[in-house]
Design an enzyme around this catalytic site. Structure first.
Site, short mmCIF file in Angstrom:
data_model
loop_
_atom_site.label_atom_id
_atom_site.label_comp_id
_atom_site.label_asym_id
_atom_site.label_seq_id
_atom_site.Cartn_x
_atom_site.Cartn_y
_atom_site.Cartn_z
N GLY A 1 30.36 35.77 -33.75
CA GLY A 1 29.68 36.92 -33.77
C GLY A 1 30.31 37.97 -34.81
N GLY A 2 30.18 39.17 -34.72
CA GLY A 2 30.56 40.15 -35.13
C GLY A 2 32.07 40.41 -35.08
N GLY B 1 45.23 33.30 -71.20
CA GLY B 1 44.95 34.72 -70.49
C GLY B 1 46.00 34.39 -69.14
N ALA B 2 46.02 33.21 -68.80
CA ALA B 2 46.92 33.05 -67.69
C ALA B 2 48.37 33.55 -67.89
CB ALA B 2 46.81 31.44 -67.16
C1 HXC Z 1 29.90 38.46 -20.60
C2 HXC Z 1 30.80 36.26 -20.79
C3 HXC Z 1 30.44 36.30 -22.35
C4 HXC Z 1 29.99 37.60 -22.68
C5 HXC Z 1 31.41 34.56 -21.58
N1 HXC Z 1 31.17 35.07 -20.47
N2 HXC Z 1 30.95 35.21 -22.76
N3 HXC Z 1 30.22 37.37 -19.70
N4 HXC Z 1 29.68 38.44 -21.79
N5 HXC Z 1 29.92 37.65 -24.06
C6 HXC Z 1 31.52 34.57 -19.08
C7 HXC Z 1 30.76 33.47 -18.81
O1 HXC Z 1 29.73 34.12 -18.09
C8 HXC Z 1 31.61 32.94 -17.60
O2 HXC Z 1 31.57 33.56 -16.60
C9 HXC Z 1 33.02 33.08 -18.20
O3 HXC Z 1 32.72 34.13 -19.04
C10 HXC Z 1 33.58 31.93 -18.93
O4 HXC Z 1 32.61 31.51 -19.86
P1 HXC Z 1 32.22 29.77 -19.88
O5 HXC Z 1 30.75 29.75 -20.61
O6 HXC Z 1 32.12 29.43 -18.62
O7 HXC Z 1 33.24 29.37 -20.91
P2 HXC Z 1 33.17 28.20 -21.92
O8 HXC Z 1 32.45 27.11 -21.28
O9 HXC Z 1 34.64 27.94 -22.27
O10 HXC Z 1 32.40 28.74 -23.29
C11 HXC Z 1 32.66 29.96 -23.70
C12 HXC Z 1 31.73 30.45 -24.81
C13 HXC Z 1 30.66 30.77 -23.89
C14 HXC Z 1 31.74 29.38 -25.69
C15 HXC Z 1 32.50 31.82 -25.45
O11 HXC Z 1 30.79 31.65 -22.71
C16 HXC Z 1 29.50 31.40 -24.54
O12 HXC Z 1 28.76 31.09 -25.50
N6 HXC Z 1 29.40 32.80 -24.53
C17 HXC Z 1 28.56 33.84 -25.13
C18 HXC Z 1 29.14 33.69 -26.56
C19 HXC Z 1 28.20 35.01 -27.14
O13 HXC Z 1 26.85 34.67 -27.50
N7 HXC Z 1 28.79 36.21 -27.23
C20 HXC Z 1 28.07 37.14 -28.05
C21 HXC Z 1 28.47 36.89 -29.28
S1 HXC Z 1 27.73 38.37 -30.47
P3 HXC Z 1 31.62 32.96 -14.98
O14 HXC Z 1 31.60 33.85 -14.05
O15 HXC Z 1 30.52 31.89 -14.91
O16 HXC Z 1 33.20 32.20 -14.97
C22 HXC Z 1 28.75 39.40 -30.47
C23 HXC Z 1 28.35 40.58 -31.25
C24 HXC Z 1 29.49 41.26 -31.78
O17 HXC Z 1 29.76 39.29 -29.76
C25 HXC Z 1 29.17 42.42 -32.81
C26 HXC Z 1 30.43 43.07 -33.29
C27 HXC Z 1 29.83 44.00 -34.07
#
Ligand code: HXC
Length: 513
Positions: free
Chosen positions: A169-170, A403-404
């Site tokens: 993401g961002g 040019g290079a």
């Molecule tokens: C809160 C999160 C989290 C998040 C993971 N966890 N991502 N908690 N916010 N963004 C937590 C899970 O609930 C889990 O908690 C623990 O972290 C480990 O995650 P798992 O899913 O068990 O790990 P894994 O299987 O290795 O998968 C990793 C992952 C997946 C691919 C990153 O967790 C995932 O898809 N997370 C969400 C990603 C996402 O969509 N983020 C937002 C992106 S947008 P428990 O308690 O069960 O252990 C963004 C915008 C930024 O970031 C903008 C900036 C401008």
């Protein structure tokens, strides 16, 4: 007091546990080190001082009030690497997947501010699921606070991002705005939208690794500068990179002690093949000039028709840009121009002198190149060299056409010293192409046009396929023997050590981005 010490001890132990032993085990099972292990590996022994170990998040929503972990998923602090101060943050995937909360962001911002105010590099070890979903806009705001500081710090202190897990993401935009991004193979990925969204929107089926793994970003997109085999290799790469950089833009680069000996390098004599169309590896030229084993290549597998990297010459850090005849005959194209321009600007903002090795037949022709903007992209490299005020030394090994020739750090755009080997050919274009144009009528009218063309090619080559016309005009300062190149470079960079050059007063230039 004893009781109070016990409380402190307990809290420190809790902080060191991160998200718990089971989550740490999972992290290790994936082949990843923990955030704390990474920091320890990076820093000189016993030098790391943690800041904000007991910070916790402030969220009550979604039962978060009951899930409190000291540090809130990021370890921040300062210490030394090879005896020099650096600031670091390391995201801890065992705490909410290393996700970024408001307080997590505040911790990072605090050390970014310290790094900027104290003029020392900032290292980010990224391993995060992105914005802490339970926090909504507070988390997004935290990211923006980091982005803003990345930009303010750009060109002031070196910023290095290691991607050692997810970065999606961002969140990708913070590393993208730092000076270097280093990824770990198979355990890290970076993308703006993940495979699921890609499938929904475009119907493409792609794995996370293929979409944004280290291999993809080090070969196809160029997003990552260095690909590392594992966490240990990644940390070692960060350390090596730091060794070529100054602490900030006001400092000169570190110079290691070096005792001059016999600096003649006979291996350079035989590198240029007899046949001008035969490739050779420009890395062999680099190795023959720089201190033994000091070349550290950046973007090694991306836009391979240009090579860039750091090295040392008699202990001094230099940035190297060289055409690579092994790929696309060393032609400049869109990607190599962008790669070269970015590197030149990185060296220039951190006072790292440039050594430029030229063997370039021109810009790559074709609709693909034109439609993808070779004009503006080629201009980036020209612009970057032209505005660079660091010491700049050029060596033309073979072709410098069209040019290079101008673009590749020619005298005309501000290079300080320009050398050429006797094998150099400095001309508007190669002998065949040139003869076909300027002798077209004569060749057409000849009894044997092919023979006539060869004759004309020879005539043209005898006039232009050498460095002496350029030397007569002073565009080349000296035609040197290959084996003396290292000596000449050592002397040139020593002579230029105290160079002072300024651009005209302005807010900033407008490089064609
Ligand atoms: C809160 C999160 C989290 C998040 C993971 N966890 N991502 N908690 N916010 N963004 C937590 C899970 O609930 C889990 O908690 C623990 O972290 C480990 O995650 P798992 O899913 O068990 O790990 P894994 O299987 O290795 O998968 C990793 C992952 C997946 C691919 C990153 O967790 C995932 O898809 N997370 C969400 C990603 C996402 O969509 N983020 C937002 C992106 S947008 P428990 O308690 O069960 O252990 C963004 C915008 C930024 O970031 C903008 C900036 C401008």
């Amino acid at each position: 007091m004893k009781d109070k010490l016990k409380v402190l001890d307990k809290k420190i132990q809790e902080a060191h546990l991160g998200g718990g032993a089971d989550r740490l085990e999972k992290q290790h099972a994936k082949g990843k080190l923990s955030a704390r292990e990474r920091v320890q590996l990076l820093m000189d022994q016993n030098s790391f001082e943690e800041i904000g170990m007991m910070v916790t998040h402030r969220t009550k929503d979604f039962g978060m009030g009951k899930q409190i972990f000291y540090g809130d998923g990021v370890i921040t602090g300062y210490g030394t690497v090879h005896g020099r101060l650096v600031y670091v943050f390391a995201q801890d995937f065992t705490v909410f997947g290393g996700s970024l909360s408001e307080t997590h962001a505040e911790k990072i911002c605090k050390i970014m501010d310290l790094a900027l105010q104290n003029g020392a590099p900032l290292i980010g070890l990224n391993d995060s699921g992105g914005a802490r979903i339970q926090e909504g806009v507070r988390s997004l705001g935290g990211y923006a606070d980091i982005f803003y500081r990345n930009v303010k710090a750009s060109g002031v202190i070196p910023q290095i991002s290691a991607i050692m897990g997810p970065c999606a993401g961002g969140a990708v935009y913070s590393p993208a705005m730092t000076d270097f991004t280093i990824m770990v193979e198979n355990t890290s990925y970076m993308f703006v939208t993940g495979p699921n969204v890609v499938k929904t929107v475009t119907n493409e089926v792609v794995s996370a690794e293929e979409l944004g793994g280290a291999s993809t970003h080090s070969t196809k997109s160029g997003v990552t500068h260095i690909s590392s085999m594992n966490d240990v290799d990644c940390i070692n790469n960060i350390k090596q990179l730091l060794s070529y950089m100054p602490q900030n833009f006001k400092e000169k680069t570190a110079k290691l002690a070096y005792d001059l000996g016999d600096e003649t390098r006979n291996a350079l004599k035989d590198i240029i093949p007899e046949n001008a169309n035969q490739p050779y590896d420009m890395r062999d030229v680099v190795d023959g000039i720089v201190d033994e084993g000091s070349f550290f290549e950046i973007h090694e597998n991306y836009a391979e028709n240009i090579i860039v990297g750091f090295a040392r010459i008699a202990g001094r850090s230099v940035g190297i840009v060289g055409n690579q005849p092994m790929a696309l005959a060393g032609c400049l194209d869109v990607d190599s121009s962008k790669k070269g321009a970015r590197f030149v600007r990185t060296c220039d903002c951190f006072n790292i002198p440039l050594m430029v090795l030229v063997d370039v037949p021109g810009f790559l022709p074709g609709t693909n190149q034109e439609w993808n903007g070779i004009i503006t992209n080629g201009a980036k490299l020209l612009f970057a060299f032209s505005e660079a005020t660091v010491p700049r030394v050029t060596l033309i090994t073979r072709k410098a056409y069209g040019g290079a020739y101008d673009v590749m750090n020619s005298k005309h755009i501000g290079a300080d010293m320009n050398f050429a080997w006797p094998s150099a050919e400095i001309a508007v274009m190669g002998a065949k192409g040139a003869s076909e144009i300027i002798f077209r009528k004569e060749i057409k009218a000849a009894k044997d046009p092919a023979k006539k063309l060869l004759e004309k090619e020879k005539e043209y080559a005898s006039k232009f396929a050498h460095p002496y016309r350029a030397a007569e005009r002073g565009f080349v300062d000296e035609v040197i023997l290959p084996e003396n190149t290292r000596v000449k470079m050592i002397k040139a960079f020593a002579m230029l050590e105290n160079k002072v050059a300024h651009l005209p007063d302005k807010k900033h230039g407008n490089i064609p981005l």
